[in-house]
Design an enzyme around this catalytic site. Structure first.
Site, PDB file in Angstrom:
ATOM      1  N   GLN A 173       0.844  -1.207  -0.054  1.00 44.91           N
ATOM      2  CA  GLN A 173      -0.095  -0.192  -0.054  1.00 44.91           C
ATOM      3  C   GLN A 173       0.848   1.219   0.000  1.00 44.91           C
ATOM      4  OE1 GLN A 173      -2.357  -0.807   3.805  1.00 44.91           O
ATOM      5  NE2 GLN A 173      -0.127  -1.400   4.584  1.00 44.91           N
ATOM      6  N   HIS A 232      -8.160   2.650  19.974  1.00 44.46           N
ATOM      7  CA  HIS A 232      -7.457   1.796  20.466  1.00 44.46           C
ATOM      8  C   HIS A 232      -7.833   1.260  21.728  1.00 44.46           C
ATOM      9  CE1 HIS A 232      -4.203   3.387  17.456  1.00 44.46           C
ATOM     10  NE2 HIS A 232      -4.522   2.244  17.087  1.00 44.46           N
ATOM     11  N   GLU A 256       1.473  -8.121  11.821  1.00 45.99           N
ATOM     12  CA  GLU A 256       1.251  -7.107  10.733  1.00 45.99           C
ATOM     13  C   GLU A 256       1.886  -7.437   9.531  1.00 45.99           C
ATOM     14  OE1 GLU A 256      -0.212  -3.879  10.449  1.00 45.99           O
ATOM     15  OE2 GLU A 256       0.547  -4.214   8.504  1.00 45.99           O
ATOM     16  N   ASP A 293       1.505 -12.484   7.356  1.00 51.24           N
ATOM     17  CA  ASP A 293       0.197 -12.493   6.825  1.00 51.24           C
ATOM     18  C   ASP A 293      -0.670 -12.999   7.872  1.00 51.24           C
ATOM     19  OD1 ASP A 293      -2.382 -12.913   5.529  1.00 51.24           O
ATOM     20  OD2 ASP A 293      -1.639 -13.962   4.153  1.00 51.24           O
ATOM     21  N   GLY A 294      -1.664 -12.209   8.580  1.00 46.18           N
ATOM     22  CA  GLY A 294      -2.374 -12.639   9.570  1.00 46.18           C
ATOM     23  C   GLY A 294      -3.157 -13.817   9.298  1.00 46.18           C
ATOM     24  N   ASP A 309      -7.435  -5.596  13.938  1.00 46.51           N
ATOM     25  CA  ASP A 309      -7.402  -4.114  13.740  1.00 46.51           C
ATOM     26  C   ASP A 309      -6.997  -3.744  12.635  1.00 46.51           C
ATOM     27  OD1 ASP A 309      -6.685  -1.862  13.854  1.00 46.51           O
ATOM     28  OD2 ASP A 309      -5.064  -1.880  15.384  1.00 46.51           O
ATOM     29  N   SER A 310      -7.891  -4.030  11.675  1.00 47.80           N
ATOM     30  CA  SER A 310      -7.754  -4.170  10.231  1.00 47.80           C
ATOM     31  C   SER A 310      -7.997  -2.762   9.383  1.00 47.80           C
ATOM     32  CB  SER A 310      -8.468  -5.346   9.469  1.00 47.80           C
ATOM     33  OG  SER A 310      -9.875  -4.441   9.176  1.00 47.80           O
ATOM     34  N   THR A 311      -7.457  -2.515   8.469  1.00 50.23           N
ATOM     35  CA  THR A 311      -8.007  -1.347   7.413  1.00 50.23           C
ATOM     36  C   THR A 311      -9.289  -1.816   6.942  1.00 50.23           C
ATOM     37  OG1 THR A 311      -6.536  -2.519   5.686  1.00 50.23           O
ATOM     38  CG2 THR A 311      -5.672  -0.677   6.904  1.00 50.23           C
ATOM     39  N   PRO A 368      -5.398  -5.196   1.062  1.00 53.02           N
ATOM     40  CA  PRO A 368      -4.915  -6.274   1.643  1.00 53.02           C
ATOM     41  C   PRO A 368      -5.814  -6.988   2.740  1.00 53.02           C
ATOM     42  CG  PRO A 368      -3.677  -4.135   2.094  1.00 53.02           C
ATOM     43  CD  PRO A 368      -4.653  -3.998   0.931  1.00 53.02           C
TER      44      PRO A 368
END
Lengths: 275, 275
Positions: free
Chosen positions: B31, B62, B106, B137-138, B155-157, B162
């Site tokens: 990204q 958070h 991450e 890769d999670g 806690d993703s985008t 991705p």
């Protein structure tokens, strides 16, 4: 045409809404009034370049500025809205069967006219037989009425321009006197993120006049930061002591009886403002 | 220079932040990573032109993605964060004395590097001796770990690029297996105003796997609409049955023991999504 309405929400932050049509734009005696058609939120009322309400998210603000004080009162019969010329607060107040009269006092007749014409979903309550619309200065009106209302909602614009006086201690004192002995008032009091000093001052002023002062919040996507505060001054009833299981279900999209108590539980940074 | 960073939050809505400096901008394997200095929110992490976190409001996200599941669990010792390369979730997890190990997985090492350099207030926990940072890769990681974690925070985008696989039923199944018998997981699940279909699908998927599924919300000024949802899947503990008077005070700015229950009380339109 790639048309966007942009509001400078703070000196460092803007929100922009893709606009498909400008339905109305006129300068009244008090402000610039715009009604635009937006892609995300439908028709939107804009005063002096600040988003006031829109078809998609208006329910949050209008439900929260009315049902919370009305359900805190045991038997509200006469309600007053200062400002709120779009009529959304009146529409919600009229959902309470105990209400015999809901008075709107709006300073700018052109806001009422434009809302009736372009925002009928919001303004529909204004033509109800239990509603009364008065075009007058809310500060003047409130000083001329004593011991008359059960619930007063101050549905104002931001504390600049015509609304400055609606955030003043003198006005809160006049509201106290316009309320009956067990009356309650609520004002929209801006964002706990961006208007910390205002919230502190308003809370202090209201606490100096009313025996019970409480703050609660609602999420409004088109207001700065999304988190919005409402401050309540009450002569007798404490919302924290209301039995929420006795609150009836209304036809709402945001407010629920379960939300009544939860809305007074503030995030820590907001609670700290009014310690 | 009148410089503004703009995010297209929906096809019809934008947020813009006045920017005083671009501190970092690089394309990683995954990204475009930007760190900018903004007037309103201080330093801000932007991935593929979408605001992820910033110095001023990061505490809300958070705290809410960590303390809610951690206090639902009776005695969490090992926690996992998938994504969250800025380190903010790890910092909050480490506030719980029972935590012996907090693992961050991450996918993009460059996000961790940039956060360590430019956002030390957020990433500070990553250098704690109880923290472990794994660049991987999670989805792969979670499949390789069984019956290991007490709490997992996703806690993703947003569910594009991705992070698509982090909103899939297969991933939730793998998380179920990576949790111990009384484990709990929480994922950020976007906006109840703007991502209704996603929330419905994710809720249905999680309910098909976990015996207890709950949604809660927090206010995040820089996320679309300000109202953000988190969805919890729990094997044993139901947050609605937790005695909140037993929750200790932590050093937080948003979360409080009183807020724990209130955050699960949803506005009606949000509750209706997950009926």
């Amino acid at each position: 045409m790639d048309l966007w309405f942009t509001e400078l929400q703070t000196p460092g932050m803007k929100i922009s809404c893709k606009t498909t049509k400008v339905l109305y734009n006129e300068k009244s005696e008090f402000q610039d009034i715009g009604i635009i058609e937006t892609e995300q939120f439908g028709r939107m009322l804009v005063l002096d370049d600040i988003i006031q309400t829109n078809i998609e998210d208006e329910f949050v603000y209008h439900e929260m500025i009315t049902h919370v004080p009305l359900f805190t009162h045991k038997n509200p019969k006469k309600a007053l809205v200062i400002g709120g010329g779009d009529g959304g607060a009146i529409r919600e107040i009229l959902k309470h069967p105990s209400i015999e009269k809901a008075v709107l006092v709006e300073i700018d007749g052109k806001v009422v006219e434009a809302s009736k014409k372009y925002l009928p979903e919001i303004s529909c309550g204004l033509s109800n037989e239990r509603a009364e619309v008065i075009i007058d200065d809310g500060i003047k009106y409130i000083k001329e009425h004593k011991n008359e209302f059960d619930v007063i909602s101050v549905d104002s614009t931001d504390p600049i321009g015509p609304a400055v006086g609606l955030f003043a201690a003198d006005f809160y004192k006049a509201i106290y006197e316009a309320l009956k002995d067990d009356g309650i008032f609520v004002a929209q009091t801006e964002s706990p993120f961006f208007n910390k000093d205002l919230i502190k001052r308003v809370n202090k002023d209201i606490r100096s006049i009313f025996p019970i002062t409480r703050m609660y919040t609602g999420y409004i996507p088109t207001y700065p930061g999304g988190l919005w505060s409402f401050t309540m001054g009450s002569k007798k009833y404490d919302p924290l002591e209301v039995d929420e299981t006795q609150i009836p279900e209304l036809d709402t999209k945001y407010f629920t009886p379960q939300l009544y108590k939860a809305t007074f539980v503030l995030p820590k940074f907001a609670q700290d403002l009014i310690k």
